[in-house]
Design a protein around this motif. Sequence first.
Motif, PDB file in Angstrom:
ATOM      1  N   ALA A   1       0.653  -1.441   0.212  1.00  0.00           N
ATOM      2  CA  ALA A   1       0.036   0.075   0.054  1.00  0.00           C
ATOM      3  C   ALA A   1       0.669   1.341   0.158  1.00  0.00           C
ATOM      4  O   ALA A   1       0.465   2.144  -0.898  1.00  0.00           O
ATOM      5  CB  ALA A   1      -0.995  -0.089   1.231  1.00  0.00           C
ATOM      6  N   ALA A   2       2.079   1.274   0.874  1.00  0.00           N
ATOM      7  CA  ALA A   2       2.739   2.591   1.103  1.00  0.00           C
ATOM      8  C   ALA A   2       3.338   3.151  -0.493  1.00  0.00           C
ATOM      9  O   ALA A   2       3.062   4.020  -0.788  1.00  0.00           O
ATOM     10  CB  ALA A   2       3.627   2.582   2.077  1.00  0.00           C
ATOM     11  N   PRO A   3       4.011   2.044  -0.792  1.00  0.00           N
ATOM     12  CA  PRO A   3       4.608   2.536  -2.443  1.00  0.00           C
ATOM     13  C   PRO A   3       3.601   2.761  -3.328  1.00  0.00           C
ATOM     14  O   PRO A   3       3.683   3.811  -4.229  1.00  0.00           O
ATOM     15  CB  PRO A   3       5.641   1.255  -2.870  1.00  0.00           C
ATOM     16  CG  PRO A   3       5.726   0.302  -1.498  1.00  0.00           C
ATOM     17  CD  PRO A   3       4.625   0.822  -0.615  1.00  0.00           C
ATOM     18  N   TYR A   4       2.513   2.183  -3.409  1.00  0.00           N
ATOM     19  CA  TYR A   4       1.353   2.543  -4.299  1.00  0.00           C
ATOM     20  C   TYR A   4       0.863   3.775  -4.223  1.00  0.00           C
ATOM     21  O   TYR A   4       0.828   4.399  -5.225  1.00  0.00           O
ATOM     22  CB  TYR A   4       0.399   1.364  -4.122  1.00  0.00           C
ATOM     23  CG  TYR A   4      -1.121   1.893  -4.778  1.00  0.00           C
ATOM     24  CD1 TYR A   4      -1.210   1.369  -6.217  1.00  0.00           C
ATOM     25  CD2 TYR A   4      -2.227   2.195  -4.322  1.00  0.00           C
ATOM     26  CE1 TYR A   4      -2.360   1.345  -6.655  1.00  0.00           C
ATOM     27  CE2 TYR A   4      -3.293   2.622  -4.692  1.00  0.00           C
ATOM     28  CZ  TYR A   4      -3.417   2.276  -6.111  1.00  0.00           C
ATOM     29  OH  TYR A   4      -4.659   2.241  -6.936  1.00  0.00           O
ATOM     30  N   VAL A   5       0.717   4.334  -2.963  1.00  0.00           N
ATOM     31  CA  VAL A   5       0.198   5.465  -2.604  1.00  0.00           C
ATOM     32  C   VAL A   5       1.254   6.715  -2.943  1.00  0.00           C
ATOM     33  O   VAL A   5       0.764   7.626  -3.408  1.00  0.00           O
ATOM     34  CB  VAL A   5      -0.258   5.755  -1.047  1.00  0.00           C
ATOM     35  CG1 VAL A   5      -0.796   7.197  -0.803  1.00  0.00           C
ATOM     36  CG2 VAL A   5      -1.733   4.758  -0.984  1.00  0.00           C
ATOM     37  N   ALA A   6       2.361   6.379  -2.509  1.00  0.00           N
ATOM     38  CA  ALA A   6       3.554   7.317  -2.906  1.00  0.00           C
ATOM     39  C   ALA A   6       3.486   7.435  -4.650  1.00  0.00           C
ATOM     40  O   ALA A   6       3.868   8.630  -4.827  1.00  0.00           O
ATOM     41  CB  ALA A   6       4.878   6.541  -2.545  1.00  0.00           C
ATOM     42  N   ARG A   7       3.168   6.503  -5.486  1.00  0.00           N
ATOM     43  CA  ARG A   7       3.562   6.503  -6.640  1.00  0.00           C
ATOM     44  C   ARG A   7       2.141   7.359  -7.348  1.00  0.00           C
ATOM     45  O   ARG A   7       2.421   8.429  -7.984  1.00  0.00           O
ATOM     46  CB  ARG A   7       3.374   5.459  -7.467  1.00  0.00           C
ATOM     47  CG  ARG A   7       4.288   4.203  -7.329  1.00  0.00           C
ATOM     48  CD  ARG A   7       4.341   3.135  -8.232  1.00  0.00           C
ATOM     49  NE  ARG A   7       3.568   2.002  -7.887  1.00  0.00           N
ATOM     50  CZ  ARG A   7       3.623   1.285  -6.932  1.00  0.00           C
ATOM     51  NH1 ARG A   7       4.832   0.964  -6.400  1.00  0.00           N
ATOM     52  NH2 ARG A   7       2.590   0.333  -6.673  1.00  0.00           N
ATOM     53  N   LEU A   8       1.122   7.096  -6.647  1.00  0.00           N
ATOM     54  CA  LEU A   8       0.043   8.130  -6.842  1.00  0.00           C
ATOM     55  C   LEU A   8       0.120   9.611  -6.663  1.00  0.00           C
ATOM     56  O   LEU A   8      -0.033  10.466  -7.369  1.00  0.00           O
ATOM     57  CB  LEU A   8      -1.317   7.638  -6.310  1.00  0.00           C
ATOM     58  CG  LEU A   8      -1.683   6.241  -6.493  1.00  0.00           C
ATOM     59  CD1 LEU A   8      -3.057   5.853  -5.880  1.00  0.00           C
ATOM     60  CD2 LEU A   8      -1.814   6.159  -7.999  1.00  0.00           C
TER      61      LEU A   8
ATOM     62  N   CYS B   1      -2.431   6.211   3.018  1.00  0.00           N
ATOM     63  CA  CYS B   1      -2.880   7.429   2.767  1.00  0.00           C
ATOM     64  C   CYS B   1      -3.110   8.620   3.583  1.00  0.00           C
ATOM     65  O   CYS B   1      -2.651   9.708   3.483  1.00  0.00           O
ATOM     66  CB  CYS B   1      -4.369   7.349   2.324  1.00  0.00           C
ATOM     67  SG  CYS B   1      -4.797   6.409   0.785  1.00  0.00           S
ATOM     68  N   ARG B   2      -3.157   8.277   4.767  1.00  0.00           N
ATOM     69  CA  ARG B   2      -3.053   9.019   6.211  1.00  0.00           C
ATOM     70  C   ARG B   2      -1.703   9.599   6.096  1.00  0.00           C
ATOM     71  O   ARG B   2      -1.190  10.829   6.230  1.00  0.00           O
ATOM     72  CB  ARG B   2      -3.351   8.392   7.272  1.00  0.00           C
ATOM     73  CG  ARG B   2      -3.162   9.274   8.563  1.00  0.00           C
ATOM     74  CD  ARG B   2      -3.096   8.299   9.816  1.00  0.00           C
ATOM     75  NE  ARG B   2      -1.820   7.632   9.881  1.00  0.00           N
ATOM     76  CZ  ARG B   2      -1.677   6.157  10.312  1.00  0.00           C
ATOM     77  NH1 ARG B   2      -2.877   5.606  10.801  1.00  0.00           N
ATOM     78  NH2 ARG B   2      -0.643   5.521  10.187  1.00  0.00           N
ATOM     79  N   ASP B   3      -0.394   8.683   6.154  1.00  0.00           N
ATOM     80  CA  ASP B   3       0.897   9.245   5.865  1.00  0.00           C
ATOM     81  C   ASP B   3       1.326  10.158   4.739  1.00  0.00           C
ATOM     82  O   ASP B   3       1.988  10.829   4.954  1.00  0.00           O
ATOM     83  CB  ASP B   3       1.599   7.996   6.178  1.00  0.00           C
ATOM     84  CG  ASP B   3       1.585   7.132   7.375  1.00  0.00           C
ATOM     85  OD1 ASP B   3       1.028   7.837   8.405  1.00  0.00           O
ATOM     86  OD2 ASP B   3       2.073   5.952   7.301  1.00  0.00           O
ATOM     87  N   ALA B   4       0.721   9.856   3.711  1.00  0.00           N
ATOM     88  CA  ALA B   4       0.826  10.698   2.655  1.00  0.00           C
ATOM     89  C   ALA B   4      -0.129  11.707   2.547  1.00  0.00           C
ATOM     90  O   ALA B   4       0.115  12.491   1.520  1.00  0.00           O
ATOM     91  CB  ALA B   4       0.627   9.847   1.258  1.00  0.00           C
ATOM     92  N   GLY B   5      -0.937  12.237   3.265  1.00  0.00           N
ATOM     93  CA  GLY B   5      -2.045  13.173   3.412  1.00  0.00           C
ATOM     94  C   GLY B   5      -2.677  13.124   1.964  1.00  0.00           C
ATOM     95  O   GLY B   5      -3.252  14.076   1.633  1.00  0.00           O
ATOM     96  N   MET B   6      -3.238  11.904   1.541  1.00  0.00           N
ATOM     97  CA  MET B   6      -4.034  11.756   0.596  1.00  0.00           C
ATOM     98  C   MET B   6      -5.387  11.497   0.757  1.00  0.00           C
ATOM     99  O   MET B   6      -5.572  10.341   1.617  1.00  0.00           O
ATOM    100  CB  MET B   6      -3.475  10.775  -0.477  1.00  0.00           C
ATOM    101  CG  MET B   6      -4.526  10.346  -1.631  1.00  0.00           C
ATOM    102  SD  MET B   6      -3.939   9.338  -2.981  1.00  0.00           S
ATOM    103  CE  MET B   6      -2.642  10.319  -3.809  1.00  0.00           C
ATOM    104  N   PRO B   7      -6.372  12.268   0.366  1.00  0.00           N
ATOM    105  CA  PRO B   7      -7.706  11.865   0.738  1.00  0.00           C
ATOM    106  C   PRO B   7      -8.265  10.439   0.355  1.00  0.00           C
ATOM    107  O   PRO B   7      -7.786  10.023  -0.798  1.00  0.00           O
ATOM    108  CB  PRO B   7      -8.661  12.878   0.040  1.00  0.00           C
ATOM    109  CG  PRO B   7      -7.596  14.136  -0.092  1.00  0.00           C
ATOM    110  CD  PRO B   7      -6.385  13.363  -0.526  1.00  0.00           C
ATOM    111  N   LEU B   8      -8.837   9.781   1.334  1.00  0.00           N
ATOM    112  CA  LEU B   8      -9.203   8.386   0.834  1.00  0.00           C
ATOM    113  C   LEU B   8     -10.761   8.233   1.242  1.00  0.00           C
ATOM    114  O   LEU B   8     -11.194   8.756   2.202  1.00  0.00           O
ATOM    115  CB  LEU B   8      -8.336   7.242   1.571  1.00  0.00           C
ATOM    116  CG  LEU B   8      -9.100   5.689   1.467  1.00  0.00           C
ATOM    117  CD1 LEU B   8      -8.686   5.308  -0.083  1.00  0.00           C
ATOM    118  CD2 LEU B   8      -8.169   5.066   2.581  1.00  0.00           C
TER     119      LEU B   8
END
Length: 202
Positions: A80-87, A114-121
């Motif tokens: 999940a973490a690398p996936y969200v980082a790519r997005l 998503c929480r760590d990346a600050g991305m809305p989910l």
Amino acid sequence: MPATDPQPTLRSLLGRSDLALRLASRSSDLPPDALDAPLRWVHSSDLADPTPFLADDLLLLTTGTQFVPDPRTRRAPTAAAPYVARLRGRGVRALGFGTEVVRDGIPPALVAACRDAGMPLFEVPYRTPFIALARANAEAIAAQAYARRIWALSAQRAIALAALRPDGLAATGAELAKQVGAWVGLYDAAGVLTQSHPSPGP
């Protein structure tokens, strides 16, 4: 331009009761403008790395098959973490997870990433097809573009009528300031301010 139709944003989509979306992120974990940034388009993909096929300022939807191991192909689940980082690196604005298609609920690892990346989910319930979100966003973009055209034509007509008045130059400046909602000044060839709209107070 004065406010017209709502901006095509994640907040406006979340506010539509017919879509029944649920924000899974806590507002305190998101950047201040995360829900109000304009969305150019809505796209869906279950690829482990969809970034080569995405554009900036996009809302991505997924059913999460990439997070489930496939025993037939021995494919490991996507982290999940690398996936969200790519997005995030590609400029994706938010991620929507369609539940009850592959699994119930959103994977906790994806929530944390998503929480760590600050991305809305947010969660998309099974009864809401992805195409409904794409259509809602496209309609908002079209409505905003139409409103801008109508405003431009109306403003142009008002300014043209002002120019026909006996005090045409001053009336045009005043009408322009009114239409754009901003200060308008007229300078002569020497750089001296000759007119100001609205006029400064005493």
